[in-house]
Design a protein around this motif. Structure first.
Motif, PDB file in Angstrom:
ATOM      1  N   LYS A 197      -1.831   2.912  -9.502  1.00 25.16           N
ATOM      2  CA  LYS A 197      -2.845   2.386  -8.583  1.00 25.16           C
ATOM      3  C   LYS A 197      -3.805   1.442  -9.325  1.00 25.16           C
ATOM      4  CE  LYS A 197      -5.380   4.515  -4.810  1.00 25.16           C
ATOM      5  NZ  LYS A 197      -6.141   5.748  -4.504  1.00 25.16           N
TER       6      LYS A 197
ATOM      7  N   GLY B 214       0.792  -1.232   0.000  1.00 24.76           N
ATOM      8  CA  GLY B 214       0.000   0.000   0.000  1.00 24.76           C
ATOM      9  C   GLY B 214       0.823   1.279   0.000  1.00 24.76           C
TER      10      GLY B 214
ATOM     11  N   GLU C 125      -6.856  -1.149  -2.256  1.00 24.70           N
ATOM     12  CA  GLU C 125      -7.374  -0.503  -1.045  1.00 24.70           C
ATOM     13  C   GLU C 125      -8.562  -1.230  -0.426  1.00 24.70           C
ATOM     14  OE1 GLU C 125      -8.012   3.321  -2.732  1.00 24.70           O
ATOM     15  OE2 GLU C 125      -6.272   4.184  -1.720  1.00 24.70           O
TER      16      GLU C 125
END
Ligand code: DON
Length: 303
Positions: free
Chosen positions: A202, A47, A215
């Motif tokens: 991402k 992350g 996420e």
């Protein structure tokens, strides 16, 4: 692994690397982008994210969008491989030459012909294909700010003679179901999506994370689809420079004529880089150099 320290070294090393090449002018709207832009962003599997330069400035993702449309077609469970092959073409991304001998079946989904067939498949199966594509990209990026750039789409539409030829030719050969203008409109819009290297890195984490959004851990693709999409990125992501990219960088990835490249290391990271000057194969010269440095300095490639 201290990714930030490694990115700092890459930024410093390439400070004075001024690639030859040019910004593409066949899409006039892209020709005004500053050739000096340079940014890189890396998301790690845990992350953390690391960057330098113009990594949060949006640019035209162009052919990188071909990975998103293929992923969306797989997500909705559509059969593709009877209509698009999975072999490297060894030809430029907008070439027409193989289609005649190969009965209108494009070599792979990342050349223009292949992505136009994927667009046709999406139009057949989605109620609102342009909205659904944008929603998908926003979902995997967890970012509602991503948009089409209508000026870029209109600019390409006006000058898109090769794509117009490709889709009409495939229609004549029986591999296009929908109206050619509808397919071109969708395709020019998919290419016009504007994203930063941060957003691209991402988004591509789904391909490094077995099909899950980093996420939220939501699964959007089956591991088997991810394996296949990564394999096609490895063998076909850079057209007639796919061998060179594999040789120098050693990661699956995808480029676009907006100067972006995204690559990933399964279970480790995804990384995007942007530098607008393109070599003669249509790939970002400095972007490739930066990724080559990354796999050299980390000692990590898939090989
Ligand atoms: O169709 C085209 O020619 C462009 N919209 C996209 C080409 C592209 O990005 C090729 N990639 N390196």
């Amino acid at each position: 692994m201290d990714y930030q320290a490694i990115l700092n070294v890459i930024e410093k090393e390439l400070e004075n690397f001024h690639p030859g090449g040019k910004v593409p002018d066949y899409i006039p709207e892209l020709s005004s982008v500053s050739p000096d832009k340079f940014g890189m962003h890396l998301y790690g599997i845990s992350g953390g994210h690391y960057c330098f330069g113009d990594s949060e400035e949006k640019f035209s993702i162009q052919s990188i969008s071909k990975v998103f449309t293929l992923a969306l077609a797989k997500k909705i469970g559509k059969k593709i491989w009877r209509r698009v092959d999975v072999e490297p073409s060894g030809d430029p991304f907008n070439s027409l030459t193989q289609l005649e001998k190969e009965k209108g079946i494009p070599r792979n989904p990342f050349i223009n012909a292949g992505s136009l067939v994927v667009a046709d498949i999406l139009i057949t199966h989605l109620e609102n294909p342009k909205k659904d594509l944008l929603d998908f990209v926003r979902l995997i990026t967890n970012d509602q700010s991503i948009e089409y750039d209508f000026a870029v789409a209109a600019s390409e539409k006006k000058h898109g003679y090769r794509n117009i030829a490709l889709v009409n030719y495939m229609k004549a050969l029986g591999n296009i179901d929908n109206d050619v203008d509808e397919i071109l409109d969708f395709y020019f819009h998919q290419c016009s999506i504007s994203m930063s290297t941060k957003q691209l890195a991402k988004a591509f984490m789904i391909f490094a994370n077995e099909g899950r959004i980093l996420e939220t851990n939501e699964r959007v693709l089956k591991p088997n689809s991810v394996k296949r999409i990564n394999a096609i990125m490895q063998t076909c992501g850079f057209y007639d420079e796919a061998g060179e990219f594999s040789f120098r960088v050693g990661l699956p990835g995808k480029s676009g004529v907006g100067g972006g490249i995204v690559a990933l290391h399964p279970q480790q990271y995804s990384v995007a880089v942007w530098s607008p000057l393109l070599n003669e194969k249509g790939n970002s010269e400095k972007g490739m150099r930066a990724l080559e440095e990354l796999t050299t300095l980390t000692g990590l490639s898939i090989f």
